[in-house]
Design a protein around this motif. Structure first.
Motif, short mmCIF file in Angstrom:
data_model
loop_
_atom_site.label_atom_id
_atom_site.label_comp_id
_atom_site.label_asym_id
_atom_site.label_seq_id
_atom_site.Cartn_x
_atom_site.Cartn_y
_atom_site.Cartn_z
N HIS A 85 -2.02 3.19 -4.80
CA HIS A 85 -2.29 2.16 -4.67
C HIS A 85 -3.30 1.93 -4.59
CE1 HIS A 85 -2.52 3.21 -0.18
NE2 HIS A 85 -2.79 2.36 -0.38
N GLU A 129 -6.29 5.34 -3.46
CA GLU A 129 -6.10 6.50 -2.16
C GLU A 129 -4.53 6.89 -2.70
OE1 GLU A 129 -5.15 3.54 0.83
OE2 GLU A 129 -7.26 3.89 2.04
N HIS A 147 -8.06 -6.91 1.51
CA HIS A 147 -7.14 -6.34 2.79
C HIS A 147 -7.92 -5.72 4.31
CE1 HIS A 147 -4.45 -2.88 3.63
NE2 HIS A 147 -5.48 -2.07 3.56
N ASP A 193 -6.71 -0.86 -2.68
CA ASP A 193 -7.24 -1.30 -1.63
C ASP A 193 -8.02 -2.96 -2.37
OD1 ASP A 193 -5.59 0.22 0.12
OD2 ASP A 193 -7.36 0.67 1.15
N HIS A 229 0.80 -0.90 0.38
CA HIS A 229 0.06 -0.33 -0.30
C HIS A 229 0.87 1.79 0.03
CE1 HIS A 229 -3.94 -2.00 1.07
NE2 HIS A 229 -2.82 -3.15 1.08
ZN LIG Z 1 -4.02 1.11 1.14
#
Ligand SMILES: [Zn+2]
Length: 277
Positions: A99, A241, A105, A101, A95
Protein backbone atom coordinates in the motif's frame (compact mmCIF):
# COMPACT_ATOMS: atom_id res chain seq x y z
CA UNK A 1 5.42 3.89 -42.95
CA UNK A 2 2.39 4.82 -40.91
CA UNK A 3 1.78 8.15 -39.17
CA UNK A 4 2.54 8.71 -35.48
CA UNK A 5 -0.21 7.20 -33.39
CA UNK A 6 -0.92 4.16 -35.56
CA UNK A 7 -0.54 0.72 -34.05
CA UNK A 8 2.77 0.11 -35.84
CA UNK A 9 4.47 3.16 -34.36
CA UNK A 10 3.10 2.39 -30.92
CA UNK A 11 4.52 -1.13 -31.29
CA UNK A 12 7.95 0.29 -31.99
CA UNK A 13 7.94 2.08 -28.69
CA UNK A 14 6.26 -0.43 -26.46
CA UNK A 15 7.39 -4.01 -26.82
CA UNK A 16 5.58 -6.94 -28.26
CA UNK A 17 5.68 -8.62 -24.88
CA UNK A 18 4.46 -5.56 -23.05
CA UNK A 19 1.64 -5.04 -25.50
CA UNK A 20 0.55 -8.63 -25.29
CA UNK A 21 0.48 -8.35 -21.52
CA UNK A 22 -1.54 -5.17 -21.86
CA UNK A 23 -4.14 -7.01 -23.91
CA UNK A 24 -3.14 -6.03 -27.44
CA UNK A 25 -2.86 -8.65 -30.17
CA UNK A 26 -0.92 -8.51 -33.38
CA UNK A 27 -4.08 -9.48 -35.23
CA UNK A 28 -5.72 -6.08 -34.70
CA UNK A 29 -6.89 -4.69 -38.03
CA UNK A 30 -6.90 -1.22 -39.49
CA UNK A 31 -10.32 -0.46 -38.01
CA UNK A 32 -9.11 -1.19 -34.50
CA UNK A 33 -5.91 0.80 -35.06
CA UNK A 34 -7.94 3.77 -36.26
CA UNK A 35 -9.76 3.90 -32.93
CA UNK A 36 -6.53 4.17 -30.88
CA UNK A 37 -5.82 7.57 -29.38
CA UNK A 38 -3.04 9.62 -30.90
CA UNK A 39 0.29 9.04 -29.12
CA UNK A 40 3.01 11.59 -29.70
CA UNK A 41 6.35 9.87 -30.52
CA UNK A 42 8.18 11.47 -27.59
CA UNK A 43 5.50 10.34 -25.15
CA UNK A 44 5.46 6.85 -26.64
CA UNK A 45 9.24 6.54 -26.30
CA UNK A 46 8.96 7.65 -22.71
CA UNK A 47 6.37 4.94 -22.11
CA UNK A 48 8.43 2.15 -23.71
CA UNK A 49 9.21 -0.94 -21.67
CA UNK A 50 10.20 -4.50 -22.46
CA UNK A 51 8.92 -6.36 -19.43
CA UNK A 52 6.77 -5.98 -16.34
CA UNK A 53 7.06 -7.32 -12.79
CA UNK A 54 4.26 -7.31 -10.23
CA UNK A 55 5.60 -5.79 -7.01
CA UNK A 56 2.35 -6.24 -5.03
CA UNK A 57 1.49 -9.06 -2.66
CA UNK A 58 -2.00 -10.49 -3.09
CA UNK A 59 -4.17 -9.15 -0.26
CA UNK A 60 -6.09 -11.69 1.79
CA UNK A 61 -7.87 -11.97 5.12
CA UNK A 62 -5.20 -12.37 7.76
CA UNK A 63 -2.52 -10.51 5.79
CA UNK A 64 0.14 -9.69 8.42
CA UNK A 65 -0.20 -6.59 10.60
CA UNK A 66 1.97 -5.53 13.53
CA UNK A 67 -0.93 -5.82 15.95
CA UNK A 68 -2.16 -9.13 14.58
CA UNK A 69 -5.58 -7.58 13.97
CA UNK A 70 -7.39 -8.36 10.74
CA UNK A 71 -7.23 -5.19 8.71
CA UNK A 72 -8.95 -6.70 5.69
CA UNK A 73 -12.04 -8.90 5.71
CA UNK A 74 -14.33 -10.17 2.97
CA UNK A 75 -18.02 -10.89 3.28
CA UNK A 76 -19.95 -12.61 0.52
CA UNK A 77 -23.11 -10.57 -0.07
CA UNK A 78 -24.59 -12.75 -2.81
CA UNK A 79 -23.33 -15.85 -4.57
CA UNK A 80 -23.64 -17.10 -8.09
CA UNK A 81 -24.90 -20.47 -6.86
CA UNK A 82 -27.87 -18.85 -5.09
CA UNK A 83 -28.33 -15.46 -6.72
CA UNK A 84 -26.64 -15.81 -10.13
CA UNK A 85 -24.29 -12.97 -9.10
CA UNK A 86 -21.06 -12.94 -7.11
CA UNK A 87 -20.53 -9.84 -4.97
CA UNK A 88 -18.39 -9.27 -1.88
CA UNK A 89 -18.15 -6.52 0.67
CA UNK A 90 -14.64 -5.57 1.82
CA UNK A 91 -13.90 -4.04 5.18
CA UNK A 92 -10.47 -2.56 5.07
CA UNK A 93 -7.99 -0.41 6.95
CA UNK A 94 -6.37 1.80 4.32
CA UNK A 95 -2.84 0.62 5.10
CA UNK A 96 -3.34 -3.09 4.36
CA UNK A 97 -1.09 -5.27 2.24
CA UNK A 98 1.09 -3.59 -0.37
CA UNK A 99 0.00 0.00 0.00
CA UNK A 100 0.85 3.64 -0.39
CA UNK A 101 1.24 6.19 2.41
CA UNK A 102 0.00 9.59 1.22
CA UNK A 103 1.55 12.74 2.74
CA UNK A 104 -1.58 13.34 4.88
CA UNK A 105 -0.95 10.05 6.72
CA UNK A 106 1.65 11.70 8.99
CA UNK A 107 0.99 15.41 8.51
CA UNK A 108 -1.73 17.89 9.35
CA UNK A 109 -2.42 19.15 5.86
CA UNK A 110 -0.51 17.01 3.33
CA UNK A 111 -1.99 15.70 0.10
CA UNK A 112 -4.56 12.94 0.28
CA UNK A 113 -4.10 9.97 -2.05
CA UNK A 114 -6.65 11.18 -4.59
CA UNK A 115 -4.80 14.48 -5.01
CA UNK A 116 -1.32 13.08 -5.72
CA UNK A 117 -0.61 14.09 -9.35
CA UNK A 118 -0.51 11.08 -11.67
CA UNK A 119 2.84 12.36 -12.97
CA UNK A 120 4.19 11.45 -9.52
CA UNK A 121 2.90 7.88 -9.82
CA UNK A 122 5.11 6.69 -12.68
CA UNK A 123 8.70 7.21 -11.57
CA UNK A 124 12.21 5.77 -12.00
CA UNK A 125 13.16 3.36 -9.23
CA UNK A 126 16.50 2.83 -7.46
CA UNK A 127 16.59 -0.45 -5.55
CA UNK A 128 19.12 -0.59 -2.73
CA UNK A 129 19.77 -4.09 -1.49
CA UNK A 130 20.64 -4.53 2.18
CA UNK A 131 19.33 -8.11 2.40
CA UNK A 132 22.65 -9.68 3.37
CA UNK A 133 23.07 -7.28 6.29
CA UNK A 134 19.40 -7.60 7.31
CA UNK A 135 19.71 -11.38 7.43
CA UNK A 136 22.28 -10.93 10.23
CA UNK A 137 20.67 -7.95 11.95
CA UNK A 138 16.89 -7.45 11.84
CA UNK A 139 17.28 -3.96 13.34
CA UNK A 140 19.50 -2.67 10.56
CA UNK A 141 18.62 0.43 8.54
CA UNK A 142 19.12 1.75 5.03
CA UNK A 143 21.77 4.40 5.65
CA UNK A 144 23.09 7.41 3.71
CA UNK A 145 26.22 5.33 3.00
CA UNK A 146 24.04 2.70 1.30
CA UNK A 147 22.64 5.41 -0.96
CA UNK A 148 26.14 6.69 -1.75
CA UNK A 149 27.37 3.16 -2.50
CA UNK A 150 24.45 2.69 -4.92
CA UNK A 151 25.33 5.98 -6.62
CA UNK A 152 29.00 5.18 -6.95
CA UNK A 153 27.98 2.06 -8.85
CA UNK A 154 24.98 3.37 -10.82
CA UNK A 155 25.44 7.14 -11.03
CA UNK A 156 23.35 9.83 -9.31
CA UNK A 157 19.83 8.93 -8.24
CA UNK A 158 17.49 9.74 -11.16
CA UNK A 159 15.53 12.94 -10.70
CA UNK A 160 12.05 12.30 -9.33
CA UNK A 161 12.76 8.66 -8.49
CA UNK A 162 11.55 6.33 -5.78
CA UNK A 163 14.28 4.89 -3.56
CA UNK A 164 13.39 1.36 -2.51
CA UNK A 165 14.93 -0.72 0.27
CA UNK A 166 15.23 -4.42 -0.55
CA UNK A 167 15.79 -6.03 2.84
CA UNK A 168 14.73 -9.51 1.70
CA UNK A 169 11.63 -9.21 3.93
CA UNK A 170 9.29 -9.53 0.93
CA UNK A 171 10.12 -13.24 0.98
CA UNK A 172 8.80 -13.59 4.55
CA UNK A 173 5.11 -12.71 4.13
CA UNK A 174 3.18 -15.48 5.91
CA UNK A 175 6.16 -16.25 8.17
CA UNK A 176 6.02 -14.93 11.80
CA UNK A 177 9.43 -13.33 11.16
CA UNK A 178 7.72 -10.86 8.81
CA UNK A 179 6.34 -8.68 11.63
CA UNK A 180 9.42 -9.25 13.79
CA UNK A 181 7.39 -9.01 17.01
CA UNK A 182 9.22 -9.84 20.22
CA UNK A 183 7.70 -10.76 23.62
CA UNK A 184 7.61 -7.07 24.62
CA UNK A 185 5.34 -6.41 21.63
CA UNK A 186 8.05 -4.41 19.90
CA UNK A 187 8.78 -5.26 16.33
CA UNK A 188 12.17 -5.70 14.77
CA UNK A 189 12.25 -5.08 11.03
CA UNK A 190 14.65 -3.17 8.77
CA UNK A 191 13.69 0.28 7.52
CA UNK A 192 15.08 3.63 6.50
CA UNK A 193 17.38 5.52 8.85
CA UNK A 194 16.11 9.01 9.64
CA UNK A 195 19.37 10.49 8.27
CA UNK A 196 18.64 8.77 4.94
CA UNK A 197 15.22 10.40 4.74
CA UNK A 198 16.77 13.79 5.57
CA UNK A 199 19.51 13.36 2.97
CA UNK A 200 17.05 12.38 0.23
CA UNK A 201 14.86 15.40 1.05
CA UNK A 202 17.66 17.96 1.26
CA UNK A 203 20.31 16.71 -1.14
CA UNK A 204 18.51 14.69 -3.81
CA UNK A 205 15.32 15.07 -5.91
CA UNK A 206 13.30 12.04 -4.84
CA UNK A 207 9.50 11.68 -5.00
CA UNK A 208 8.97 8.50 -3.03
CA UNK A 209 10.51 5.86 -0.83
CA UNK A 210 9.56 2.20 -0.68
CA UNK A 211 10.22 -0.77 1.58
CA UNK A 212 9.47 -4.48 1.53
CA UNK A 213 8.57 -4.45 5.24
CA UNK A 214 5.39 -3.17 6.91
CA UNK A 215 6.92 0.19 7.82
CA UNK A 216 9.15 2.89 6.34
CA UNK A 217 10.71 3.17 9.80
CA UNK A 218 13.16 0.73 11.33
CA UNK A 219 11.12 -1.41 13.70
CA UNK A 220 9.59 0.11 16.78
CA UNK A 221 12.73 0.18 18.88
CA UNK A 222 12.40 3.95 18.87
CA UNK A 223 9.22 3.54 20.93
CA UNK A 224 6.86 3.85 17.99
CA UNK A 225 7.99 7.41 17.28
CA UNK A 226 7.97 6.89 13.47
CA UNK A 227 10.61 9.55 12.71
CA UNK A 228 10.89 8.64 9.01
CA UNK A 229 7.11 8.69 8.54
CA UNK A 230 6.89 12.18 10.06
CA UNK A 231 9.92 13.58 8.23
CA UNK A 232 9.21 12.05 4.82
CA UNK A 233 5.44 12.28 4.55
CA UNK A 234 5.55 15.64 6.33
CA UNK A 235 7.74 16.92 3.48
CA UNK A 236 4.90 16.26 1.02
CA UNK A 237 6.33 13.04 -0.43
CA UNK A 238 4.77 9.58 -0.56
CA UNK A 239 5.89 6.16 0.61
CA UNK A 240 5.01 2.61 -0.36
CA UNK A 241 5.22 -0.33 2.02
CA UNK A 242 5.16 -4.09 1.77
CA UNK A 243 6.55 -4.36 -1.75
CA UNK A 244 6.94 -7.84 -3.28
CA UNK A 245 9.32 -9.48 -5.78
CA UNK A 246 12.13 -6.97 -5.39
CA UNK A 247 14.73 -9.57 -6.37
CA UNK A 248 13.12 -9.70 -9.83
CA UNK A 249 13.95 -6.13 -10.84
CA UNK A 250 17.32 -4.46 -11.49
CA UNK A 251 18.77 -2.02 -8.98
CA UNK A 252 18.81 0.65 -11.67
CA UNK A 253 16.92 1.42 -14.88
CA UNK A 254 13.35 0.32 -14.06
CA UNK A 255 10.31 2.48 -13.39
CA UNK A 256 7.40 2.02 -11.04
CA UNK A 257 3.74 2.47 -11.79
CA UNK A 258 1.69 2.90 -8.61
CA UNK A 259 -2.00 2.20 -9.14
CA UNK A 260 -3.54 3.64 -6.01
CA UNK A 261 -7.35 3.88 -5.89
CA UNK A 262 -8.69 7.43 -6.20
CA UNK A 263 -10.60 7.58 -2.94
CA UNK A 264 -11.45 11.09 -1.74
CA UNK A 265 -9.59 12.00 1.43
CA UNK A 266 -7.65 8.71 1.58
CA UNK A 267 -4.50 8.62 3.73
CA UNK A 268 -3.19 5.86 1.48
CA UNK A 269 -4.52 2.59 0.19
CA UNK A 270 -3.75 -0.86 -1.16
CA UNK A 271 -1.81 -0.32 -4.36
CA UNK A 272 -0.97 -2.38 -7.42
CA UNK A 273 2.70 -1.59 -7.92
CA UNK A 274 4.09 -2.64 -11.30
CA UNK A 275 7.73 -2.36 -12.35
CA UNK A 276 8.23 -1.40 -15.99
CA UNK A 277 11.56 -2.72 -17.25
ZN1 LIG B 1 1.25 2.70 5.63
Amino acid sequence: MCPPGCLHSICENATRRGLLKAGFTLGLGAAAAATLPTVQPARAAQAGFTDTVDLSHALYEGFPTFSGDKWFTVEQLVTFAKDKVNLNRWTIVEHSGTHMDAPIHFSADGLTADLIPISDLIVPVAVINIAARAADNVDTSLTPDDVKAWESKNGPLPEGCCVVMNSGWHRLVGDPKFTGNDDQKKNHTPGLHIETAQMLIKERKVKGIGVDTLSLDTGMNSGGAFPVHYEWLGSGRWGVECLANLDAIPESGARLFLGIPKVKGATGGPTRVIALL
